[in-house]
Design an enzyme around this catalytic site. Sequence first.
Site, PDB file in Angstrom:
ATOM      1  N   LEU A 225       4.846  -3.751   6.948  1.00 50.14           N
ATOM      2  CA  LEU A 225       3.826  -4.761   6.706  1.00 50.14           C
ATOM      3  C   LEU A 225       2.435  -4.245   7.043  1.00 50.14           C
ATOM      4  CD1 LEU A 225       3.239  -7.728   5.906  1.00 50.14           C
ATOM      5  CD2 LEU A 225       3.525  -8.311   8.338  1.00 50.14           C
ATOM      6  N   ASP A 226       1.520  -4.339   6.076  1.00 48.21           N
ATOM      7  CA  ASP A 226       0.110  -3.964   6.243  1.00 48.21           C
ATOM      8  C   ASP A 226      -0.082  -2.496   6.617  1.00 48.21           C
ATOM      9  OD1 ASP A 226      -0.450  -6.610   5.705  1.00 48.21           O
ATOM     10  OD2 ASP A 226      -0.625  -7.170   7.817  1.00 48.21           O
ATOM     11  N   GLU A 227       0.886  -1.647   6.325  1.00 50.15           N
ATOM     12  CA  GLU A 227       0.796  -0.233   6.689  1.00 50.15           C
ATOM     13  C   GLU A 227       0.701   0.688   5.470  1.00 50.15           C
ATOM     14  OE1 GLU A 227       0.517   1.112   9.598  1.00 50.15           O
ATOM     15  OE2 GLU A 227       1.005  -0.500  10.990  1.00 50.15           O
TER      16      GLU A 227
END
Length: 294
Positions: A225-227
């Site tokens: 997530l969000d990486e």
Amino acid sequence: MANFLLTVTCPARRGIVAAISTFLAQNGCNITDSSQFDDAQTDRFFMRVSFLSQEGAKLSTLRDGFPAVAEQFDMKWAIHDASKRMRVVIMVSRFGHCLNDLLYRWRIGALPIDIVAVISNHLDYQKLVVNHDIPFHYIRVTKENKPDAEAQQMRIVEEAGAELIILARYMQILSDEMCKKMSGRIINIHHSFLPSFKGANPYKQAFERGVKLIGATSHYVTADLDEGPIIEQDTIRVTHAQSPEDYVSLGRDVESQVLARAVHAHIHRRVLVNDDKTVVFPASPGSYAAERMG
């Protein structure tokens, strides 16, 4: 004359540019724009070449002939017809500023894409989308039906022949399976300046830390997530006198602009993934021009 784009990623070594240039010249092609990057950290070479077929060489001919060059350098490569518009599915929830911005840019030709569907887990923007003569698909998402809902979404993507999914503030986490299946083909806008303030409600996090800059980050979606690899970012100044609600309002414009710039880079084949990062080449001359002013 047909305009084509060549993208190349391979181990860095001498002679790559010469081999590519020679191949294009021998096939009657003229290079109009070229960018390259040699990453000393990963020992990888990246290149994007825009060229004209001045003597009638077709896309199929170029694709059939280029493997002889690619094999010498262990290249990952692609040749595209620059005039062919990428087919795109947009996914949105209840925040419509990014969707509205994308639709406007698409309508005036500033984003030369074919929007083949809009998918939402709410009905808020059904009328807006239908009024643009774009198919709208309402798919309700709950904890209980999420696998089935995602299967419906993927059917729409596949049946429409979509090459890219844009998450225009779509507020559902995609499954690992979907992220892997569409790897490098899902672009998200995150309403903070990653890697700071990840997850839910980043503007509140930023407010509590008393930051003087807020921003937005557009990145490829991965299972982490969000990486995902970052494509585009920007910031806007705030002061101590502003509230978390002000942050949200001020952030809308920067979110819309950052997402549009990321999409523009992707559809023009300017983004090449470099491990967990990206190489984003400059835009070719004329690629920002809109077909009409408004």
